[in-house]
Structure formats: structure tokens, C-alpha cells
Design an enzyme around this catalytic site. Sequence first.
Site, PDB file in Angstrom:
ATOM      1  N   ARG A  45     -10.451 -65.248  34.238  1.00 10.55           N
ATOM      2  CA  ARG A  45     -10.267 -65.414  35.692  1.00 10.55           C
ATOM      3  C   ARG A  45     -10.726 -66.829  36.025  1.00 10.55           C
ATOM      4  NH1 ARG A  45     -11.746 -61.411  40.653  1.00 10.55           N
ATOM      5  NH2 ARG A  45      -9.803 -60.546  39.849  1.00 10.55           N
TER       6      ARG A  45
ATOM      7  N   HIS B 247      -1.724 -63.186  39.769  1.00  9.03           N
ATOM      8  CA  HIS B 247      -2.605 -62.059  39.445  1.00  9.03           C
ATOM      9  C   HIS B 247      -1.744 -60.943  38.822  1.00  9.03           C
ATOM     10  CE1 HIS B 247      -6.107 -59.704  39.338  1.00  9.03           C
ATOM     11  NE2 HIS B 247      -6.340 -59.499  40.609  1.00  9.03           N
TER      12      HIS B 247
ATOM     13  N   GLN C  35      -2.922 -57.247  38.561  1.00 10.90           N
ATOM     14  CA  GLN C  35      -2.847 -56.558  39.853  1.00 10.90           C
ATOM     15  C   GLN C  35      -1.423 -56.067  40.103  1.00 10.90           C
ATOM     16  OE1 GLN C  35      -5.476 -56.001  42.230  1.00 10.90           O
ATOM     17  NE2 GLN C  35      -3.876 -54.583  42.869  1.00 10.90           N
TER      18      GLN C  35
ATOM     19  N   ASP D 122      -3.236 -58.724  51.677  1.00  8.73           N
ATOM     20  CA  ASP D 122      -4.386 -59.225  50.909  1.00  8.73           C
ATOM     21  C   ASP D 122      -5.212 -60.081  51.871  1.00  8.73           C
ATOM     22  OD1 ASP D 122      -6.144 -60.083  48.923  1.00  8.73           O
ATOM     23  OD2 ASP D 122      -4.752 -61.545  48.061  1.00  8.73           O
TER      24      ASP D 122
ATOM     25  N   CYS E 247      -4.822 -55.047  47.457  1.00  6.11           N
ATOM     26  CA  CYS E 247      -5.445 -55.221  46.142  1.00  6.11           C
ATOM     27  C   CYS E 247      -6.958 -55.050  46.201  1.00  6.11           C
ATOM     28  CB  CYS E 247      -5.096 -56.589  45.585  1.00  6.11           C
ATOM     29  SG  CYS E 247      -5.588 -57.950  46.671  1.00  6.11           S
TER      30      CYS E 247
ATOM     31  N   ARG F 215      -5.516 -50.011  38.234  1.00  7.66           N
ATOM     32  CA  ARG F 215      -5.844 -51.261  37.552  1.00  7.66           C
ATOM     33  C   ARG F 215      -6.223 -50.970  36.092  1.00  7.66           C
ATOM     34  NH1 ARG F 215      -7.263 -55.968  39.958  1.00  7.66           N
ATOM     35  NH2 ARG F 215      -7.133 -56.552  37.760  1.00  7.66           N
TER      36      ARG F 215
HETATM   37  N1   CP Z   1      -8.150 -56.733  43.123  1.00  4.48           N
HETATM   38  C1   CP Z   1      -9.029 -57.423  42.388  1.00  4.48           C
HETATM   39  O1   CP Z   1      -8.647 -58.227  41.523  1.00  4.48           O
HETATM   40  O2   CP Z   1     -10.324 -57.148  42.637  1.00  4.48           O
HETATM   41  P1   CP Z   1     -11.585 -57.924  42.034  1.00  4.48           P
HETATM   42  O3   CP Z   1     -11.532 -59.333  42.581  1.00  4.48           O
HETATM   43  O4   CP Z   1     -12.776 -57.157  42.504  1.00  4.48           O
HETATM   44  O5   CP Z   1     -11.454 -57.944  40.541  1.00  4.48           O
HETATM   45  N1  NVA Z   2      -6.077 -63.497  46.826  1.00  4.01           N
HETATM   46  C1  NVA Z   2      -7.388 -62.996  46.488  1.00  4.01           C
HETATM   47  C2  NVA Z   2      -7.262 -61.830  45.586  1.00  4.01           C
HETATM   48  C3  NVA Z   2      -8.548 -61.155  45.229  1.00  4.01           C
HETATM   49  C4  NVA Z   2      -8.365 -60.031  44.254  1.00  4.01           C
HETATM   50  C5  NVA Z   2      -8.209 -64.097  45.856  1.00  4.01           C
HETATM   51  O1  NVA Z   2      -7.670 -64.875  45.053  1.00  4.01           O
HETATM   52  O2  NVA Z   2      -9.400 -64.197  46.167  1.00  4.01           O
END
Ligand code: CP
Ligand code: NVA
Length: 299
Positions: free
Chosen positions: A95, A122, A125, A216, A256, A284
Site C-alpha cells: 500500500r 485499489h 477493493q 467513498d 469501501c 475483501r
Molecule cells: N477499504 C479499505 O481499503 O479499507 P482500509 O483502508 O481500512 O484497508
Molecule cells: N480513497 C480512499 C480509499 C480508502 C480505502 C483513500 O485512498 O484513502
Amino acid sequence: MRHLLEVDDLSTTELGDILDLGGAATVPRSLDGLGMALLFEKPSARTRNSMEMAVVQLGGHPLTIRPDEVGLDTRETVEDVTRTLCCYHAAIGARVFEHSKLERMTAVSSVPIVNMLSDEAHPLQALADLLTIANEFGGVAGLAGRTVAYIGDANNVARSLSLGAGMLGMSVRVATPVGFGFSEADVARIIATGTDFVATNDPFEAVAGASVVYTDVWTSMGQEDESAKRRELFAGFTVTDELMDAAAPDAIFMHCLPAHRGEEVSDSVLEGSRSRVWPQAENRMHAARGALVWLMEQR
Ligand code: CP
Ligand code: NVA
């Protein structure tokens, strides 16, 4: 060997195979005795837990690495961290802020790299989202011809969802404030899936006839300095009961998570009967397991 940085790294057939594997009652021990490094530059609840448990369910050992522990491009280059992790692990999840870091990882990696969220994409997701929609509407084949409406910021989650939904034959409608829509390159990439794509600044236009209403956060991780300004600019883009009532009669609500009640979604929609956010969160783990089984089969 294959990597998974974005949903359209997969063919439509491969995407269907991963969703089938995610929904399967029994799974092979694809990671028996093997490790998977899970590297996080940003916080996570769902991704970390779902990936760790998916690895465990496949017989492997997940090793979560926090940002300060390896220092990507601070203590050591992304390339040297990647080559080090390849010495011990059968796969690496990451990430990251810049998507380019994932591309740099794939350039030197001898094991599959999985995008666990970048500023652009993502895909894990989106796999869970598609599994959730398929479970609701009669399987993967039931998605074709239905519409997903995404309301809010055209961000990483919106991009991966739009690509995946388009690949499975869904129509995609995206409503954003002016200046927060997809780039021309993103639109071209989404249209390349064959989907009937509409971008609008009117949430009610987007949800008309939609089976899925998705949102989101307005401020993604790394954009915290803009949050006050975004709250002003995104006013009118909250998913409310009134907006849900304007969608198809059988429409479901998806997010999400994490959610900001009163911003991108009202509390009553998030907690209401049309909300599928908790099955979506559970999926997930199932989707991640499907993706990992598939990736291990490609080695
Ligand atoms: N939806 C999602 O990716 O959640 P987190 O940021 O908690 O991993
Ligand atoms: N768009 C959000 C998604 C979190 C799961 C971010 O990148 O923070």
C-alpha cells in the site's frame, strides 16, 4: 509470473476466474509454508486484516511491515527493499502513495506484486465489490446490463470499480463536482472495457436506474490538507435516502469504508436496509483469497 496493480491487468476471463475462486467453498493451500510480505505506507483496517487472514487460509504466513520499519526510499530504495523481501516471501503486497513505486517493485521482483491501494488504484477493493454485486444479483453473469453509479471523488476506488464493472458488462455512471472527475486518459481506459460510461456533475442523473449506488471518502489518505475545502466543494454529493430513492427499486448501497457519516453518506443510508457495506467488507477476505490462489497458479 503475474502482478496485480490494477483490475485491467486481468482479462475478463481471468477476472471471472478470481471471483469464482473467491466464492469457492474449498481452496487449495496455495501458500503452504510460504510467506507473504504486506508493506503499508498508509493506515489500514480492512486490507491488512483481510489479506493476513487470506494468507493464513491458504496455509501461508503473513508478515505485515509498517512504514517506519523499512523506510521505502528513505532508509533504502524501493528496489532494494523489494529484492530483499523476494529472498523470503512468495508474494509481496504493498500500500503506497505513488503508484510508480509499485511499478518500480514489479521491475525488480521475482515474486508477484499485489497493489493493496495506491493513489491511482485499489484493485483488491474492486474484486470484493464485484463479488458483493454478483452475490446480490445472481452471480457474475447477472452483472451485465446493470448500472453502477459512483457518487463523489473520481479517486483510486472509483477508477478500479469502473474498470472492473465495465469489464463485466455493467454500465458505469460517475457523478463528481466540477474538477474532480476522471482524466481523459482514465475515461479512455474505462471506455476500453466496452462499457457504456457517463460522467456527470449531477448525482440524480447518475443514479437513475442504477442497481448499485457507491461512494467513498471525499478526502483520501494523503489529501488531509484539502479536507476543509473538499467538504465545501462536495456539498450536494452526499448519498442520502432521497438519492437512493431515485435509483432502481432493488438498488443497494456500497462503500469501501472507512465512512464519514454526514459527509459522503448519511447515517441512515449507511445503517439502512439497502446498505451492503458489511458483506462488502467481509468479501475483501474472500476476494483476496481468490486473487492469491490465482496469482500462485500463474508462477
Ligand atoms: N477499504 C479499505 O481499503 O479499507 P482500509 O483502508 O481500512 O484497508
Ligand atoms: N480513497 C480512499 C480509499 C480508502 C480505502 C483513500 O485512498 O484513502
